[in-house]
Scaffold this motif. Structure first.
Motif: not given
Length: 130
Positions: A53-76
């Motif tokens: 739901e949050v990923a769709e609202t933010a217009r980013i992929s669900t797997p990417y949001l998951s990676e950001v939440e887990r600290g595995r991706k350094e998001a822009s």
């Protein structure tokens, strides 16, 4: 390895750095991406919303949001602003909360404390370049 602890119980490990012989070991500060991810996840769960739901609202992929939440991706900054916005936060709110968490974690491990009445989310001296 996955943790079976509730997210509120998730702790960011502070690893000691190598120090001079006889010196008290220094504590490594947590990674910014871990702090920001934890703030996003806590806010999402407090709103009882799904990653999808949050990923769709933010217009980013669900797997990417998951990676950001887990600290595995350094998001822009654009991705962080979109995720924060989807949760009803501004980018400044997100970063201030992450800074407050950084201050809380590092002051607990270094033995320093803030003067009474001083907010952990003070914005002096914090700069983030994206």
């Amino acid at each position: 390895m996955t943790s079976h602890l509730p997210n509120e119980a998730r702790v960011i490990a502070l690893r000691p750095q190598t120090a001079r012989p006889g010196a008290r070991p220094a504590v490594r500060e947590p990674l910014w991406r871990d702090l920001v991810g934890d703030v996003l996840r806590r806010e999402r769960l407090s709103q009882e919303r799904t990653l999808k739901e949050v990923a769709e609202t933010a217009r980013i992929s669900t797997p990417y949001l998951s990676e950001v939440e887990r600290g595995r991706k350094e998001a822009s900054s654009e991705v962080l602003a979109a995720a924060a916005g989807a949760l009803g936060l501004g980018l400044g709110d997100l970063l201030a909360r992450a800074q407050g968490e950084l201050v809380r974690l590092t002051s607990r491990h270094t033995g320093t404390s803030r003067p009474r009445g001083t907010s952990a989310a003070r914005r002096d001296g914090m700069c983030l370049a994206a």
